[in-house]
Design an enzyme around this catalytic site. Structure first.
Site, PDB file in Angstrom:
ATOM      1  N   ASN A  47       0.838  -1.199   0.000  1.00  0.00           N
ATOM      2  CA  ASN A  47       0.000   0.000   0.000  1.00  0.00           C
ATOM      3  C   ASN A  47       0.875   1.252   0.000  1.00  0.00           C
ATOM      4  O   ASN A  47       1.946   1.285   0.625  1.00  0.00           O
ATOM      5  CB  ASN A  47      -1.007   0.005   1.162  1.00  0.00           C
ATOM      6  CG  ASN A  47      -0.395  -0.145   2.529  1.00  0.00           C
ATOM      7  OD1 ASN A  47       0.626  -0.813   2.687  1.00  0.00           O
ATOM      8  ND2 ASN A  47      -0.998   0.473   3.521  1.00  0.00           N
ATOM      9  N   GLU A  49       0.406   5.167   0.699  1.00  0.00           N
ATOM     10  CA  GLU A  49      -0.487   6.227   1.177  1.00  0.00           C
ATOM     11  C   GLU A  49      -0.017   7.591   0.691  1.00  0.00           C
ATOM     12  O   GLU A  49       1.110   7.750   0.203  1.00  0.00           O
ATOM     13  CB  GLU A  49      -0.561   6.188   2.715  1.00  0.00           C
ATOM     14  CG  GLU A  49      -1.189   4.887   3.195  1.00  0.00           C
ATOM     15  CD  GLU A  49      -1.456   4.851   4.691  1.00  0.00           C
ATOM     16  OE1 GLU A  49      -0.968   5.733   5.429  1.00  0.00           O
ATOM     17  OE2 GLU A  49      -2.170   3.921   5.114  1.00  0.00           O
ATOM     18  N   CYS A  58      -4.033   0.888  -2.592  1.00  0.00           N
ATOM     19  CA  CYS A  58      -3.966  -0.331  -1.787  1.00  0.00           C
ATOM     20  C   CYS A  58      -2.932  -1.303  -2.359  1.00  0.00           C
ATOM     21  O   CYS A  58      -2.593  -1.250  -3.549  1.00  0.00           O
ATOM     22  CB  CYS A  58      -5.319  -1.028  -1.772  1.00  0.00           C
ATOM     23  SG  CYS A  58      -6.580  -0.169  -0.833  1.00  0.00           S
ATOM     24  N   GLU A  60      -3.263  -4.390  -3.068  1.00  0.00           N
ATOM     25  CA  GLU A  60      -3.790  -5.263  -4.121  1.00  0.00           C
ATOM     26  C   GLU A  60      -3.683  -4.590  -5.481  1.00  0.00           C
ATOM     27  O   GLU A  60      -3.277  -5.204  -6.476  1.00  0.00           O
ATOM     28  CB  GLU A  60      -5.262  -5.592  -3.852  1.00  0.00           C
ATOM     29  CG  GLU A  60      -5.509  -6.421  -2.610  1.00  0.00           C
ATOM     30  CD  GLU A  60      -5.727  -5.584  -1.350  1.00  0.00           C
ATOM     31  OE1 GLU A  60      -5.142  -4.484  -1.239  1.00  0.00           O
ATOM     32  OE2 GLU A  60      -6.483  -6.044  -0.477  1.00  0.00           O
ATOM     33  N   CYS A  91     -10.517  -4.237   0.133  1.00  0.00           N
ATOM     34  CA  CYS A  91     -11.556  -3.209   0.241  1.00  0.00           C
ATOM     35  C   CYS A  91     -12.470  -3.258  -0.985  1.00  0.00           C
ATOM     36  O   CYS A  91     -12.166  -3.935  -1.981  1.00  0.00           O
ATOM     37  CB  CYS A  91     -10.918  -1.826   0.381  1.00  0.00           C
ATOM     38  SG  CYS A  91     -10.290  -1.147  -1.171  1.00  0.00           S
ATOM     39  N   CYS A  94     -10.848  -2.356  -4.349  1.00  0.00           N
ATOM     40  CA  CYS A  94      -9.959  -3.420  -4.841  1.00  0.00           C
ATOM     41  C   CYS A  94     -10.760  -4.603  -5.353  1.00  0.00           C
ATOM     42  O   CYS A  94     -10.374  -5.251  -6.336  1.00  0.00           O
ATOM     43  CB  CYS A  94      -8.997  -3.865  -3.738  1.00  0.00           C
ATOM     44  SG  CYS A  94      -7.700  -2.655  -3.443  1.00  0.00           S
TER      45      CYS A  94
HETATM   46  N1  THU Z   1      -5.380  -1.230   2.524  1.00  0.00           N
HETATM   47  C1  THU Z   1      -4.861  -2.044   1.571  1.00  0.00           C
HETATM   48  O1  THU Z   1      -3.720  -1.866   1.133  1.00  0.00           O
HETATM   49  N2  THU Z   1      -5.626  -3.066   1.126  1.00  0.00           N
HETATM   50  C2  THU Z   1      -6.893  -3.316   1.565  1.00  0.00           C
HETATM   51  O2  THU Z   1      -7.553  -4.200   1.031  1.00  0.00           O
HETATM   52  C3  THU Z   1      -7.450  -2.564   2.676  1.00  0.00           C
HETATM   53  C4  THU Z   1      -6.719  -1.344   3.046  1.00  0.00           C
HETATM   54  C5  THU Z   1      -4.548  -0.142   3.016  1.00  0.00           C
HETATM   55  C6  THU Z   1      -5.004   1.231   2.583  1.00  0.00           C
HETATM   56  C7  THU Z   1      -4.440   2.097   3.665  1.00  0.00           C
HETATM   57  O3  THU Z   1      -3.117   2.445   3.334  1.00  0.00           O
HETATM   58  C8  THU Z   1      -4.408   1.208   4.892  1.00  0.00           C
HETATM   59  O4  THU Z   1      -4.574  -0.111   4.423  1.00  0.00           O
HETATM   60  C9  THU Z   1      -5.472   1.527   5.922  1.00  0.00           C
HETATM   61  O5  THU Z   1      -6.725   1.593   5.345  1.00  0.00           O
END
Ligand code: THU
Length: 134
Positions: A47, A49, A58, A60, A91, A94
């Protein structure tokens, strides 16, 4: 080449430290498996940010982008590992992006928690029923 789940999870665990997650501190690493010329390949992502939170990518989608660069057209499995005590599942955004590349609704989506003692297996068919696709 067969896929060794343990080695994938091990690599995902190493990749958690590469996650750029200064805001949430939730580190996520993902892998997608795909076939090219009969060979099974893996691409990885974490991920990423952003200070403008909504621009976060994310793990994925990061893994899918890496696979696309390698020529992936279809993914046969998705693995997700995080630094959280509970296994986290992809999420909603994704799930829709995975739909684009995972043609088999029963293909494995594996979610593993940080201590690797929780392994939750699902599929895009279960995670996003009645999903939008053309
Ligand atoms: N996140 C992911 O990388 N994948 C997911 O399926 C759920 C959330 C990350 C996004 C963000 O950087 C952190 O988790 C908190 O939401």
């Amino acid at each position: 080449m067969s896929i060794n789940e343990q080695s994938i999870v091990c690599h995902l665990s190493d990749l958690l430290s590469k996650s750029h997650s200064p805001y949430s501190k939730v580190q996520v690493a993902a892998a997608v498996a795909y076939q090219i010329d009969g060979e099974t390949r893996l691409a990885y992502g974490v991920n990423v940010e952003n200070v403008s939170y909504g621009l976060t990518v994310c793990a994925e989608r990061s893994a899918i982008s890496a696979a696309i660069v390698d020529g992936m057209t279809s993914i046969s499995a998705l693995y997700v590992l995080s630094n959280q005590a509970q296994a986290i599942s992809p999420c909603g955004a994704c799930r829709q992006v995975v739909t684009e590349f995972m043609q088999d609704p029963a293909a494995p989506v594996l979610c593993i928690n940080h201590s690797q003692d929780q392994r939750w297996e699902s599929s895009i068919g279960k995670l996003l029923p009645n999903r939008f696709d053309l």
